[in-house]
Design a protein around this motif. Structure first.
Motif, PDB file in Angstrom:
ATOM      1  N   HIS A 197       0.877  -1.168   0.000  1.00  0.00           N
ATOM      2  CA  HIS A 197       0.000   0.000   0.000  1.00  0.00           C
ATOM      3  C   HIS A 197       0.917   1.220   0.000  1.00  0.00           C
ATOM      4  N   PRO A 198       0.392   2.421  -0.036  1.00  0.00           N
ATOM      5  CA  PRO A 198       1.293   3.576  -0.142  1.00  0.00           C
ATOM      6  C   PRO A 198       2.280   3.741   1.013  1.00  0.00           C
ATOM      7  N   TYR A 199       1.999   3.175   2.176  1.00  0.00           N
ATOM      8  CA  TYR A 199       2.954   3.240   3.283  1.00  0.00           C
ATOM      9  C   TYR A 199       3.975   2.101   3.228  1.00  0.00           C
ATOM     10  N   LEU A 200       3.749   1.141   2.324  1.00  0.00           N
ATOM     11  CA  LEU A 200       4.665  -0.001   2.171  1.00  0.00           C
ATOM     12  C   LEU A 200       4.692  -0.366   0.684  1.00  0.00           C
ATOM     13  N   THR A 201       5.434   0.406  -0.099  1.00  0.00           N
ATOM     14  CA  THR A 201       5.388   0.247  -1.549  1.00  0.00           C
ATOM     15  C   THR A 201       6.162  -0.979  -2.029  1.00  0.00           C
ATOM     16  N   GLN A 202       7.192  -1.390  -1.298  1.00  0.00           N
ATOM     17  CA  GLN A 202       8.000  -2.566  -1.647  1.00  0.00           C
ATOM     18  C   GLN A 202       8.490  -2.505  -3.103  1.00  0.00           C
ATOM     19  N   ASP A 203       9.011  -1.359  -3.496  1.00  0.00           N
ATOM     20  CA  ASP A 203       9.372  -1.119  -4.896  1.00  0.00           C
ATOM     21  C   ASP A 203      10.386  -2.129  -5.434  1.00  0.00           C
ATOM     22  N   LYS A 204      11.423  -2.434  -4.657  1.00  0.00           N
ATOM     23  CA  LYS A 204      12.456  -3.337  -5.153  1.00  0.00           C
ATOM     24  C   LYS A 204      11.909  -4.736  -5.382  1.00  0.00           C
ATOM     25  N   LEU A 205      11.077  -5.200  -4.460  1.00  0.00           N
ATOM     26  CA  LEU A 205      10.491  -6.532  -4.584  1.00  0.00           C
ATOM     27  C   LEU A 205       9.547  -6.594  -5.780  1.00  0.00           C
ATOM     28  N   VAL A 206       8.725  -5.555  -5.958  1.00  0.00           N
ATOM     29  CA  VAL A 206       7.796  -5.512  -7.091  1.00  0.00           C
ATOM     30  C   VAL A 206       8.580  -5.473  -8.409  1.00  0.00           C
ATOM     31  N   ARG A 207       9.643  -4.677  -8.448  1.00  0.00           N
ATOM     32  CA  ARG A 207      10.448  -4.608  -9.667  1.00  0.00           C
ATOM     33  C   ARG A 207      11.112  -5.950  -9.965  1.00  0.00           C
ATOM     34  N   PHE A 208      11.646  -6.605  -8.933  1.00  0.00           N
ATOM     35  CA  PHE A 208      12.281  -7.904  -9.127  1.00  0.00           C
ATOM     36  C   PHE A 208      11.294  -8.895  -9.728  1.00  0.00           C
ATOM     37  N   CYS A 209      10.075  -8.932  -9.186  1.00  0.00           N
ATOM     38  CA  CYS A 209       9.076  -9.874  -9.703  1.00  0.00           C
ATOM     39  C   CYS A 209       8.712  -9.553 -11.150  1.00  0.00           C
ATOM     40  N   ALA A 210       8.604  -8.281 -11.475  1.00  0.00           N
ATOM     41  CA  ALA A 210       8.298  -7.910 -12.857  1.00  0.00           C
ATOM     42  C   ALA A 210       9.381  -8.411 -13.801  1.00  0.00           C
ATOM     43  N   GLU A 211      10.633  -8.302 -13.385  1.00  0.00           N
ATOM     44  CA  GLU A 211      11.743  -8.755 -14.219  1.00  0.00           C
ATOM     45  C   GLU A 211      11.762 -10.270 -14.366  1.00  0.00           C
ATOM     46  N   GLN A 212      11.167 -10.978 -13.409  1.00  0.00           N
ATOM     47  CA  GLN A 212      11.122 -12.442 -13.451  1.00  0.00           C
ATOM     48  C   GLN A 212       9.780 -12.964 -13.986  1.00  0.00           C
ATOM     49  N   ASP A 213       8.926 -12.071 -14.462  1.00  0.00           N
ATOM     50  CA  ASP A 213       7.593 -12.443 -14.965  1.00  0.00           C
ATOM     51  C   ASP A 213       6.760 -13.153 -13.906  1.00  0.00           C
ATOM     52  N   ILE A 214       6.870 -12.675 -12.668  1.00  0.00           N
ATOM     53  CA  ILE A 214       6.056 -13.171 -11.564  1.00  0.00           C
ATOM     54  C   ILE A 214       5.033 -12.093 -11.231  1.00  0.00           C
ATOM     55  N   ALA A 215       3.763 -12.418 -11.323  1.00  0.00           N
ATOM     56  CA  ALA A 215       2.720 -11.450 -11.006  1.00  0.00           C
ATOM     57  C   ALA A 215       2.725 -11.158  -9.501  1.00  0.00           C
ATOM     58  N   VAL A 216       2.362  -9.942  -9.143  1.00  0.00           N
ATOM     59  CA  VAL A 216       2.292  -9.534  -7.737  1.00  0.00           C
ATOM     60  C   VAL A 216       0.852  -9.177  -7.390  1.00  0.00           C
ATOM     61  N   THR A 217       0.368  -9.749  -6.306  1.00  0.00           N
ATOM     62  CA  THR A 217      -0.923  -9.379  -5.743  1.00  0.00           C
ATOM     63  C   THR A 217      -0.678  -8.666  -4.422  1.00  0.00           C
ATOM     64  N   ALA A 218      -1.294  -7.505  -4.264  1.00  0.00           N
ATOM     65  CA  ALA A 218      -1.152  -6.724  -3.037  1.00  0.00           C
ATOM     66  C   ALA A 218      -2.343  -6.979  -2.127  1.00  0.00           C
ATOM     67  N   PHE A 219      -2.066  -7.529  -0.935  1.00  0.00           N
ATOM     68  CA  PHE A 219      -3.141  -7.605   0.054  1.00  0.00           C
ATOM     69  C   PHE A 219      -3.079  -6.383   0.953  1.00  0.00           C
ATOM     70  N   SER A 220      -4.177  -6.099   1.622  1.00  0.00           N
ATOM     71  CA  SER A 220      -4.315  -4.868   2.419  1.00  0.00           C
ATOM     72  C   SER A 220      -3.954  -3.642   1.585  1.00  0.00           C
ATOM     73  N   PRO A 221      -4.537  -3.491   0.375  1.00  0.00           N
ATOM     74  CA  PRO A 221      -4.125  -2.387  -0.494  1.00  0.00           C
ATOM     75  C   PRO A 221      -4.499  -1.014   0.039  1.00  0.00           C
ATOM     76  N   LEU A 222      -5.383  -0.972   1.035  1.00  0.00           N
ATOM     77  CA  LEU A 222      -5.721   0.305   1.670  1.00  0.00           C
ATOM     78  C   LEU A 222      -4.990   0.497   2.999  1.00  0.00           C
ATOM     79  N   GLY A 223      -4.060  -0.396   3.301  1.00  0.00           N
ATOM     80  CA  GLY A 223      -3.213  -0.209   4.473  1.00  0.00           C
ATOM     81  C   GLY A 223      -3.927  -0.441   5.783  1.00  0.00           C
ATOM     82  N   ALA A 224      -3.914   0.561   6.634  1.00  0.00           N
ATOM     83  CA  ALA A 224      -4.362   0.424   8.020  1.00  0.00           C
ATOM     84  C   ALA A 224      -5.802  -0.035   8.158  1.00  0.00           C
ATOM     85  N   LEU A 225      -6.650   0.255   7.168  1.00  0.00           N
ATOM     86  CA  LEU A 225      -8.069  -0.074   7.296  1.00  0.00           C
ATOM     87  C   LEU A 225      -8.298  -1.557   7.537  1.00  0.00           C
TER      88      LEU A 225
END
Length: 328
Positions: A197-225
């Motif tokens: 979520h915006p408080y935990l973007t995990q940019d490096k991990l998301v980029r790594f998965c994109a480079e490996q053709d691994i889809a990423v699903t974000a849980f708790s996309p609204l964060g604290a709610l």
């Protein structure tokens, strides 16, 4: 009815980029929530043994199919292997139980829920077994099992071989565990599911998965709610209260939640917001008739503070008397 786009998964999969997260939806209402979500256009259902409501989720799927709202082939159904079933002897039986509960012959995606192996708890003793080994102990604790992630993955691969799972993946892994998994996987993970979520973007991990053709699903996309009712977050920690988010929402004529969810899918991730309210189901899916500008995306991403709400290194000690970190 909303048409939700899909993203490629594995060699032949197409996973809808918005799914209904089924964590914490009460058993008494989850079947209706599933039916209403499918009626609204959702085709991606994110379930798990540990959520304790798979029988009721299965009832919702059955009703939706009987009402002609969808076919089984229209749906993308995900479930997850719980921590107590990591031993290769228990992976298939755990999958069989989930399929029986859901009333399905196969899953589109089956995932290792956490990189945490716990001692087996027989189904007849307790199902789902949750986190502690014996709740009747004077001090209930988790009981780790000596099972490697590699051994668990080998058993997960047999589920694809037998047709019980179309795809397999993992949750809550970091870059190092993903690299290690790719070194030994005969069948590579199709999806990584992580808190993001915006408080935990995990940019490096998301980029790594994109480079490996691994889809990423974000849980708790609204964060604290997702964590207010569990006492794991406070209202003041909601990203929806950020002035930059409110300003973008006002300019676009959208809700702050829609801005955050649009940011999630526009990054290239799928998202699984949880709700049982029909009006919120529609709101959460109405993300594809507007876009965020590059400046908007940068403003939301700039809210990152590496704040993780779902951290076993914190909640296991507080709730289960066991210090069990999995992140640095």
């Amino acid at each position: 009815m909303t048409t939700i786009p899909t993203q490629p998964v594995g060699a032949d999969g197409q996973m809808p980029v918005i799914g209904l997260g089924l964590w914490k939806i009460d058993k008494d209402v989850v079947a209706d929530a599933v039916v209403e979500a499918i009626r609204a256009g959702y085709r991606h259902l994110d379930s798990a043994c540990d959520y304790g409501n798979e029988k009721q989720v299965g009832e919702g799927i059955r009703r939706a199919i009987e009402e002609g709202l969808c076919t089984r082939e229209d749906l993308w159904v995900t479930s997850k292997l719980w921590n107590t079933y990591h031993h290769p002897d228990h992976v298939v039986m755990a999958m069989d139980q989930t399929l029986d509960d859901l009333g399905l012959d196969y899953l589109d995606l089956y995932m290792v829920h956490f990189p945490i192996a716990l001692e087996f708890v027989p189904f007849e003793t307790r199902y789902p077994p949750e986190w502690v080994h014996d709740p009747s102990d004077e001090l209930p604790m988790m009981k780790p099992a000596a099972v490697s992630l590699q051994d668990t993955w080998r058993a997960m691969e047999t589920l694809v071989d037998s047709g019980l799972a179309r795809h397999i993946g993992v949750c809550n892994y970091g870059v190092s565990l993903m690299r290690d998994l790719l070194n030994y996987a005969r069948i590579e993970p199709a999806v990584l599911q992580i808190e993001s979520h915006p408080y935990l973007t995990q940019d490096k991990l998301v980029r790594f998965c994109a480079e490996q053709d691994i889809a990423v699903t974000a849980f708790s996309p609204l964060g604290a709610l997702s964590y207010l009712e569990l006492g794991m977050a406070e209202e003041s920690q909601s990203v929806l209260q950020q002035p930059s988010v409110i300003a973008i929402a006002e300019r676009l004529g959208r809700t702050p939640a829609q801005v955050i969810l649009r940011w999630g899918v526009q990054r290239g991730n799928s998202i699984i917001p949880k709700t049982s309210r029909p009006e919120r189901l529609l709101e959460n899916a109405a993300l594809f008739d507007f876009e965020l500008t590059d400046e908007d995306m940068a403003a939301v991403s700039g809210l990152n503070r590496n704040q993780r709400f779902n951290d076993p290194g914190v909640f296991t000690e507080l709730a289960f008397n066991t210090f069990f970190p999995i992140y640095e």
